[in-house]
Enzyme design. Structure first.
Site, short mmCIF file in Angstrom:
data_model
loop_
_atom_site.label_atom_id
_atom_site.label_comp_id
_atom_site.label_asym_id
_atom_site.label_seq_id
_atom_site.Cartn_x
_atom_site.Cartn_y
_atom_site.Cartn_z
CG HIS A 1 -8.63 -2.83 -2.12
ND1 HIS A 1 -9.56 -2.15 -2.88
CD2 HIS A 1 -8.45 -2.09 -1.01
CE1 HIS A 1 -9.91 -1.04 -2.26
NE2 HIS A 1 -9.27 -0.97 -1.11
CG ASP B 1 -2.05 0.98 1.14
OD1 ASP B 1 -3.21 0.55 1.12
OD2 ASP B 1 -1.76 2.20 1.10
CG ASN C 1 -12.06 -0.21 4.09
OD1 ASN C 1 -12.45 -0.57 5.21
ND2 ASN C 1 -10.87 0.33 3.89
CG HIS D 1 -6.77 -2.72 3.36
ND1 HIS D 1 -5.99 -1.61 3.10
CD2 HIS D 1 -8.01 -2.46 2.85
CE1 HIS D 1 -6.73 -0.70 2.47
NE2 HIS D 1 -7.95 -1.19 2.31
P1 DGP Z 1 -9.60 1.65 0.49
O1 DGP Z 1 -9.78 2.85 1.35
O2 DGP Z 1 -9.98 0.37 1.23
O3 DGP Z 1 -10.26 1.79 -0.86
O4 DGP Z 1 -8.02 1.53 0.28
C1 DGP Z 1 -7.37 1.95 -0.87
C2 DGP Z 1 -5.89 1.85 -0.54
O5 DGP Z 1 -5.17 1.95 -1.74
C3 DGP Z 1 -5.37 2.95 0.38
O6 DGP Z 1 -4.87 2.36 1.57
C4 DGP Z 1 -4.25 3.61 -0.41
C5 DGP Z 1 -3.97 2.63 -1.51
N1 DGP Z 1 -3.59 3.21 -2.78
C6 DGP Z 1 -4.25 4.20 -3.45
N2 DGP Z 1 -3.63 4.47 -4.60
C7 DGP Z 1 -2.56 3.63 -4.66
C8 DGP Z 1 -1.53 3.43 -5.63
O7 DGP Z 1 -1.45 4.08 -6.67
N3 DGP Z 1 -0.59 2.49 -5.34
C9 DGP Z 1 -0.63 1.74 -4.19
N4 DGP Z 1 0.34 0.83 -4.02
N5 DGP Z 1 -1.60 1.89 -3.27
C10 DGP Z 1 -2.53 2.83 -3.50
#
Ligand code: DGP
Length: 117
Positions: A103, A33, A90, A105
Site C-alpha cells: 500500500h 486510512d 512501509n 500512503h
Molecule cells: P502500514 O503500517 O504501512 O502497514 O499501514 C497500515 C495502515 O492501514 C495503517 O495506517 C492503518 C490502516 N488500516 C489498518 N486496518 C485498516 C482497516 O481495516 N481499514 C482501513 N481503512 N485502514 C486500515
C-alpha cells in the site's frame, strides 16, 4: 514472503469489509486510512496480491507505476497536490509495515518534517 489472502486489505478488495473508497480502477483501489496521520490520508493498493514492495517482480512494474500515477491523481482530487503532500511505503518490520498487502500512503493537509520518524 508469501501472500496471506486473509489480510485486512484483501478483505477490503473482496468487499468483505467496508472502506471509504475514493478511487477504483482496473489496477488499484484507494480508500481512507482508518487511523489517519494527516487531515488527508488515503491508502492506494494494487488489486494484484503483492505482500510488500520488495516482493514485486518485473511483471509488476506496470502496476507499480500505476500506483504512483493514482497517488498523484488522488492528491489532485483531494486538493493537496499544490500545497504539497507526502507518499510513503512501509516495507517490512523495521519500517512498521503492519498490513502485508502493498500500500502507498498518500498524506496531506499538514506540514511534514524530514527526516521522517
Ligand atoms: P502500514 O503500517 O504501512 O502497514 O499501514 C497500515 C495502515 O492501514 C495503517 O495506517 C492503518 C490502516 N488500516 C489498518 N486496518 C485498516 C482497516 O481495516 N481499514 C482501513 N481503512 N485502514 C486500515
Amino acid at each position: 514472503m508469501s501472500y496471506d489472502d486473509n489480510n485486512i486489505f484483501a478483505k477490503i478488495l473482496r468487499k468483505e469489509i467496508p472502506a471509504d473508497v475514493v478511487h477504483e480502477d482496473e489496477h488499484c483501489l484507494a480508500f481512507r486510512d482508518i487511523q489517519p496521520q494527516a487531515p488527508t490520508h488515503v491508502l492506494v493498493i494494487p488489486k494484484q496480491p503483492i505482500a510488500k514492495l520488495a516482493d514485486a517482480t518485473p511483471e509488476d512494474r506496470q502496476v507499480l507505476g500505476h500506483l504512483m500515477w493514482a497517488a498523484g491523481e488522488i492528491a489532485r482530487k483531494e486538493g493537496i497536490a499544490e500545497d504539497g503532500f507526502r507518499i510513503a511505503i512501509n516495507n517490512g518490520g523495521r519500517a512498521n509495515q503492519t498490513v502485508f498487502h502493498l500500500h502507498v500512503h498518500v498524506m496531506g493537509g499538514r506540514d511534514f518534517t524530514w527526516p521522517p520518524g
